[in-house]
Design a protein around this motif. Sequence first.
Motif, PDB file in Angstrom:
ATOM      1  N   LYS A 183       2.445   1.868 -10.414  1.00  0.00           N
ATOM      2  CA  LYS A 183       1.383   1.118  -9.732  1.00  0.00           C
ATOM      3  C   LYS A 183       0.111   1.116 -10.575  1.00  0.00           C
ATOM      4  CE  LYS A 183      -0.562  -1.228  -6.523  1.00  0.00           C
ATOM      5  NZ  LYS A 183      -0.161  -2.629  -6.280  1.00  0.00           N
ATOM      6  N   SER A 187       3.785   6.161  -8.691  1.00  0.00           N
ATOM      7  CA  SER A 187       2.328   6.098  -8.853  1.00  0.00           C
ATOM      8  C   SER A 187       1.935   5.599 -10.238  1.00  0.00           C
ATOM      9  CB  SER A 187       1.711   7.474  -8.589  1.00  0.00           C
ATOM     10  OG  SER A 187       1.783   7.803  -7.222  1.00  0.00           O
ATOM     11  N   GLU A 195       0.475  -1.381 -13.390  1.00  0.00           N
ATOM     12  CA  GLU A 195       0.301  -2.761 -12.915  1.00  0.00           C
ATOM     13  C   GLU A 195      -1.179  -3.109 -12.761  1.00  0.00           C
ATOM     14  OE1 GLU A 195       2.425  -2.997  -9.277  1.00  0.00           O
ATOM     15  OE2 GLU A 195       4.402  -2.713 -10.196  1.00  0.00           O
ATOM     16  N   ASN A 217      -6.535  -0.656  -4.844  1.00  0.00           N
ATOM     17  CA  ASN A 217      -6.497  -1.197  -6.208  1.00  0.00           C
ATOM     18  C   ASN A 217      -7.234  -0.305  -7.218  1.00  0.00           C
ATOM     19  OD1 ASN A 217      -5.008  -3.526  -5.507  1.00  0.00           O
ATOM     20  ND2 ASN A 217      -6.874  -4.497  -4.735  1.00  0.00           N
ATOM     21  N   HIS A 251      -4.392   6.003  -8.661  1.00  0.00           N
ATOM     22  CA  HIS A 251      -2.918   6.012  -8.720  1.00  0.00           C
ATOM     23  C   HIS A 251      -2.435   6.822  -9.919  1.00  0.00           C
ATOM     24  CE1 HIS A 251      -1.965   3.188  -5.469  1.00  0.00           C
ATOM     25  NE2 HIS A 251      -3.042   2.506  -5.831  1.00  0.00           N
TER      26      HIS A 251
END
Length: 425
Positions: free
Chosen positions: A129, A126, A132, A102, A107
Amino acid sequence: MQHENFNRGLEKAKQKDYTGAIVDFTAELEVNPYFAEAYLQRGLAYYDLGEVLRAVSDYTEALNLDSKLIQAYYSRALARMVLKNLPSAIDDIERAIRLDYNYAAAHNLRGTLLRKAGDVHGAIVSFKKAAELYIVQKDAENCRLCMEKIKQLQPKPQPQQVVSIKSSTSTSPVIMHEGDYFKQLIEKAEQGDIREALESLNWVFQVDPQDGKAYCCRGVIRCKQERYIDAIADFNQALKYNFQDAIVYRNRGKARLQLGDNTGAIADFNKALELEPDNAMLFIARGNAYRSMGNHYGAVQDYTKALQLDPEDAHAYYNRGLAYTHIEEMQQAINDYQKAASIFCEKEDWKNYQKALDSLNKITVPSQDLNKAQSTILRQKLLRLVGGYWEIAERLIEDAKYYYPGMSEDWYIEKVISDIERDRR
């Protein structure tokens, strides 16, 4: 007070007094040599001062002491990206993500590294992610930046092009030998008569506005003028008018490389190699593109292929030395720089000869030190242990001299080697 120097260093770093912070972190490490966080923070200060190699060294020391220090992996990945060592940078960022999936910034950096490596799909994944995770963290600005990066990488719809159809019996000229008219124009441009060469080409276009060979010739001249966008437009016209020669792809690839379009350049060099598979210069050109995008392993392979075709190509040795340096294969780099310098010397190419010597001196023991009563083998061993960066070795030797004054030079080198090997165990 516990970690007084460390805490003072953190305060100075917040105030952007990085030099003062380094002094405090170093003082802390003198008292607590196994304090991984101090190495990390000193590395960050070195990085902010622009001393990237020292930063990498400190991040590595921090990870030797604490292999789960996520920020050290992230920071070393960032530093290695600056050094264009993309394979090692990607490996570091993957480790950081494995430790904390996380980690949004990791990322995000992974996306940047994959984009530089030419993996557009992986980069988009990437960045998505990262976006997000930034949303979850309510970091709207970084989320927006990631979405912009994704938008830039997604393929654009291509407008329909009207392609002119020419008869299969077209008599468009083809370069048959080195001494033809267009080669003479290129040579004229190289001698400084660019205006006259272009005027001659304008006459050719008046006679035949679809002369693909003439477009190619003008593209080569525009490359020499560093007008790379105009040159690419001319090479595109050459291909449109059926001048499908390796020289078009080779020079368009070089123009793309100059503009930073590494992926496009590699595509052109691949096409040129299909037409001229034994052209050593093409392997060097593609190797340069791989190296520019951080794929130093791919670059080494291409330079090696070039040398198989032409074992006396000094440029191939020199460029392979650069690639080896970035993947920390220092002995191979030293060998290649020495070979390149020898060939440049024989050809009396003094400019490139000096460039090869300068690159060699950056990764070897300074010449004034070689005259001291020291074992060359011992010094080379230490050089390998510090990744080829002698300035790091010198700093460690100076530290040993501070703590153990009055010993011989050989003793200090052996002490540093022993300490490094002990810490790695």
